[in-house]
Design an enzyme around this catalytic site. Structure first.
Site, PDB file in Angstrom:
ATOM      1  N   HIS A 150      33.149 -21.624 101.560  1.00  0.00           N
ATOM      2  CA  HIS A 150      32.153 -22.681 101.796  1.00  0.00           C
ATOM      3  C   HIS A 150      32.393 -23.284 103.161  1.00  0.00           C
ATOM      4  O   HIS A 150      33.545 -23.571 103.523  1.00  0.00           O
ATOM      5  CB  HIS A 150      32.247 -23.782 100.728  1.00  0.00           C
ATOM      6  CG  HIS A 150      32.007 -23.252  99.359  1.00  0.00           C
ATOM      7  ND1 HIS A 150      30.755 -22.922  98.915  1.00  0.00           N
ATOM      8  CD2 HIS A 150      32.870 -22.937  98.370  1.00  0.00           C
ATOM      9  CE1 HIS A 150      30.854 -22.443  97.687  1.00  0.00           C
ATOM     10  NE2 HIS A 150      32.118 -22.434  97.329  1.00  0.00           N
ATOM     11  N   ARG A 196      29.071 -30.739  93.087  1.00  0.00           N
ATOM     12  CA  ARG A 196      29.584 -29.628  93.908  1.00  0.00           C
ATOM     13  C   ARG A 196      31.077 -29.385  93.684  1.00  0.00           C
ATOM     14  O   ARG A 196      31.655 -28.459  94.249  1.00  0.00           O
ATOM     15  CB  ARG A 196      29.350 -29.902  95.396  1.00  0.00           C
ATOM     16  CG  ARG A 196      27.900 -29.949  95.780  1.00  0.00           C
ATOM     17  CD  ARG A 196      27.735 -30.072  97.287  1.00  0.00           C
ATOM     18  NE  ARG A 196      26.453 -30.673  97.596  1.00  0.00           N
ATOM     19  CZ  ARG A 196      25.312 -29.994  97.730  1.00  0.00           C
ATOM     20  NH1 ARG A 196      25.306 -28.691  97.607  1.00  0.00           N
ATOM     21  NH2 ARG A 196      24.174 -30.621  97.991  1.00  0.00           N
ATOM     22  N   SER A 228      31.297 -26.285 104.121  1.00  0.00           N
ATOM     23  CA  SER A 228      31.654 -27.686 103.902  1.00  0.00           C
ATOM     24  C   SER A 228      32.775 -27.779 102.866  1.00  0.00           C
ATOM     25  O   SER A 228      33.036 -26.815 102.130  1.00  0.00           O
ATOM     26  CB  SER A 228      30.425 -28.460 103.414  1.00  0.00           C
ATOM     27  OG  SER A 228      29.996 -27.971 102.155  1.00  0.00           O
ATOM     28  N   HIS A 255      27.691 -23.527  91.866  1.00  0.00           N
ATOM     29  CA  HIS A 255      27.819 -24.604  90.882  1.00  0.00           C
ATOM     30  C   HIS A 255      26.992 -24.356  89.620  1.00  0.00           C
ATOM     31  O   HIS A 255      27.062 -25.148  88.680  1.00  0.00           O
ATOM     32  CB  HIS A 255      27.390 -25.934  91.525  1.00  0.00           C
ATOM     33  CG  HIS A 255      27.861 -26.074  92.943  1.00  0.00           C
ATOM     34  ND1 HIS A 255      29.201 -26.133  93.260  1.00  0.00           N
ATOM     35  CD2 HIS A 255      27.189 -26.115  94.134  1.00  0.00           C
ATOM     36  CE1 HIS A 255      29.323 -26.231  94.595  1.00  0.00           C
ATOM     37  NE2 HIS A 255      28.117 -26.225  95.138  1.00  0.00           N
ATOM     38  N   PRO A 281      21.750 -18.573  98.791  1.00  0.00           N
ATOM     39  CA  PRO A 281      20.526 -19.301  99.132  1.00  0.00           C
ATOM     40  C   PRO A 281      20.694 -20.345 100.228  1.00  0.00           C
ATOM     41  O   PRO A 281      21.702 -21.049 100.287  1.00  0.00           O
ATOM     42  CB  PRO A 281      20.136 -19.984  97.806  1.00  0.00           C
ATOM     43  CG  PRO A 281      21.365 -19.963  96.973  1.00  0.00           C
ATOM     44  CD  PRO A 281      22.133 -18.748  97.383  1.00  0.00           C
ATOM     45  N   ASN A 282      19.677 -20.381 101.068  1.00  0.00           N
ATOM     46  CA  ASN A 282      19.543 -21.360 102.163  1.00  0.00           C
ATOM     47  C   ASN A 282      20.461 -21.102 103.350  1.00  0.00           C
ATOM     48  O   ASN A 282      20.336 -21.766 104.374  1.00  0.00           O
ATOM     49  CB  ASN A 282      19.721 -22.796 101.654  1.00  0.00           C
ATOM     50  CG  ASN A 282      18.689 -23.157 100.603  1.00  0.00           C
ATOM     51  OD1 ASN A 282      17.493 -23.019 100.856  1.00  0.00           O
ATOM     52  ND2 ASN A 282      19.123 -23.556  99.431  1.00  0.00           N
ATOM     53  N   ASP A 316      29.995 -13.615  86.252  1.00  0.00           N
ATOM     54  CA  ASP A 316      30.184 -12.395  85.462  1.00  0.00           C
ATOM     55  C   ASP A 316      30.193 -11.154  86.348  1.00  0.00           C
ATOM     56  O   ASP A 316      30.941 -10.206  86.100  1.00  0.00           O
ATOM     57  CB  ASP A 316      29.081 -12.271  84.399  1.00  0.00           C
ATOM     58  CG  ASP A 316      29.275 -13.247  83.235  1.00  0.00           C
ATOM     59  OD1 ASP A 316      30.323 -13.911  83.183  1.00  0.00           O
ATOM     60  OD2 ASP A 316      28.368 -13.328  82.383  1.00  0.00           O
ATOM     61  N   ASN A 351      29.788 -16.480 100.208  1.00  0.00           N
ATOM     62  CA  ASN A 351      29.374 -17.885 100.121  1.00  0.00           C
ATOM     63  C   ASN A 351      28.154 -17.929  99.207  1.00  0.00           C
ATOM     64  O   ASN A 351      27.036 -17.614  99.636  1.00  0.00           O
ATOM     65  CB  ASN A 351      29.035 -18.457 101.504  1.00  0.00           C
ATOM     66  CG  ASN A 351      28.694 -19.936 101.426  1.00  0.00           C
ATOM     67  OD1 ASN A 351      28.447 -20.471 100.349  1.00  0.00           O
ATOM     68  ND2 ASN A 351      28.671 -20.597 102.572  1.00  0.00           N
ATOM     69  N   TYR A 409      26.791 -28.454 107.949  1.00  0.00           N
ATOM     70  CA  TYR A 409      27.051 -27.012 108.023  1.00  0.00           C
ATOM     71  C   TYR A 409      27.232 -26.472 109.437  1.00  0.00           C
ATOM     72  O   TYR A 409      27.439 -25.276 109.604  1.00  0.00           O
ATOM     73  CB  TYR A 409      25.910 -26.257 107.326  1.00  0.00           C
ATOM     74  CG  TYR A 409      25.747 -26.646 105.867  1.00  0.00           C
ATOM     75  CD1 TYR A 409      26.798 -26.457 104.971  1.00  0.00           C
ATOM     76  CD2 TYR A 409      24.565 -27.184 105.387  1.00  0.00           C
ATOM     77  CE1 TYR A 409      26.670 -26.826 103.635  1.00  0.00           C
ATOM     78  CE2 TYR A 409      24.420 -27.548 104.049  1.00  0.00           C
ATOM     79  CZ  TYR A 409      25.475 -27.365 103.186  1.00  0.00           C
ATOM     80  OH  TYR A 409      25.356 -27.717 101.867  1.00  0.00           O
ATOM     81  N   ALA A 427      24.455 -22.871  96.619  1.00  0.00           N
ATOM     82  CA  ALA A 427      24.331 -23.731  95.435  1.00  0.00           C
ATOM     83  C   ALA A 427      24.578 -22.971  94.127  1.00  0.00           C
ATOM     84  O   ALA A 427      24.919 -23.594  93.102  1.00  0.00           O
ATOM     85  CB  ALA A 427      22.944 -24.374  95.413  1.00  0.00           C
ATOM     86  N   ARG A 474      19.755 -26.159 109.353  1.00  0.00           N
ATOM     87  CA  ARG A 474      19.844 -26.916 108.108  1.00  0.00           C
ATOM     88  C   ARG A 474      21.030 -27.879 108.144  1.00  0.00           C
ATOM     89  O   ARG A 474      22.172 -27.445 108.322  1.00  0.00           O
ATOM     90  CB  ARG A 474      20.053 -25.888 106.993  1.00  0.00           C
ATOM     91  CG  ARG A 474      20.418 -26.446 105.673  1.00  0.00           C
ATOM     92  CD  ARG A 474      20.974 -25.338 104.766  1.00  0.00           C
ATOM     93  NE  ARG A 474      21.204 -25.852 103.449  1.00  0.00           N
ATOM     94  CZ  ARG A 474      22.099 -25.359 102.611  1.00  0.00           C
ATOM     95  NH1 ARG A 474      22.828 -24.320 102.933  1.00  0.00           N
ATOM     96  NH2 ARG A 474      22.248 -25.892 101.421  1.00  0.00           N
TER      97      ARG A 474
HETATM   98  C1  DQA Z   1      27.885 -24.403 100.584  1.00  0.00           C
HETATM   99  C2  DQA Z   1      28.177 -25.599  99.659  1.00  0.00           C
HETATM  100  C3  DQA Z   1      27.194 -25.644  98.499  1.00  0.00           C
HETATM  101  O1  DQA Z   1      27.456 -26.765  97.668  1.00  0.00           O
HETATM  102  C4  DQA Z   1      25.774 -25.753  99.021  1.00  0.00           C
HETATM  103  O2  DQA Z   1      24.855 -25.721  97.951  1.00  0.00           O
HETATM  104  C5  DQA Z   1      25.452 -24.723 100.027  1.00  0.00           C
HETATM  105  C6  DQA Z   1      26.442 -24.398 101.050  1.00  0.00           C
HETATM  106  C7  DQA Z   1      28.776 -24.435 101.836  1.00  0.00           C
HETATM  107  O3  DQA Z   1      28.857 -23.411 102.509  1.00  0.00           O
HETATM  108  O4  DQA Z   1      29.366 -25.479 102.162  1.00  0.00           O
HETATM  109  O5  DQA Z   1      24.344 -24.191 100.067  1.00  0.00           O
HETATM  110  O6  DQA Z   1      28.162 -23.211  99.874  1.00  0.00           O
END
Ligand code: DQA
Length: 143
Positions: free
Chosen positions: A100, A111, A102, A80, A11-12, A87, A74, A24, A77, A19
């Site tokens: 990740h 996180r 970050s 977490h 997601p995202n 699974d 990746n 990132y 979120a 973003r």
């Molecule tokens: C992430 C780190 C996650 O905590 C965050 O929710 C993301 C991006 C990263 O690539 O650093 O969406 O996976």
């Protein structure tokens, strides 16, 4: 043998580049994919991004059925929060590397925990887009 590797983003991550660039980076997901393709021209790379947990579960299962050598994942979120993704990774034999952009351990406490890390081959965190490239390199050499 040609390696078949899936780069899976949660997601995202479709918003990469726009973003929180401080967190990132400024590279878009399309650019990241194009860079990986040009870095690994002899690898059969496929890419998939979804904002939906169940889609990501399906994609992990499909990857296993289609005989992928490995998956670079990746989970955003969902890292977490998602027992379902953990699974799914546990259920398949395909090696999965968690990536990740970050450094999740230098950020908010929520996180610092990953449901997926214990069932992945390894985790790369904090190296930006280079993390994806290193994960592909590892899979090419070891999977
Ligand atoms: C992430 C780190 C996650 O905590 C965050 O929710 C993301 C991006 C990263 O690539 O650093 O969406 O996976």
């Amino acid at each position: 043998m040609e390696h078949k590797i899936l780069v899976l983003n949660g997601p995202n991550l479709n918003l990469l580049g726009d973003r929180e660039p401080d967190q990132y980076g400024e590279v878009s997901l399309e650019q990241l994919e194009a860079d990986l393709r040009s870095e690994f021209p002899d690898t059969d790379l496929s890419f998939y991004q979804s904002n939906h947990e169940g889609d990501l579960v399906d994609r992990l299962h499909e990857g296993h059925r289609s005989g992928l050598s490995g998956i670079v994942f990746n989970p955003g979120a969902y890292t977490h929060t998602s027992v379902a993704l953990r699974d799914a990774v546990r259920a398949i034999e395909t090696p999965v590397i968690e990536v990740h952009l970050s450094n999740i351990y230098s950020r908010e406490a929520f996180r610092h925990f990953s449901h997926l890390a214990p069932v992945c081959v390894g985790q790369i965190s904090g190296l930006g887009t280079v993390g994806y490239s290193l994960a592909v390199r590892w899979l090419r050499a070891n999977a």
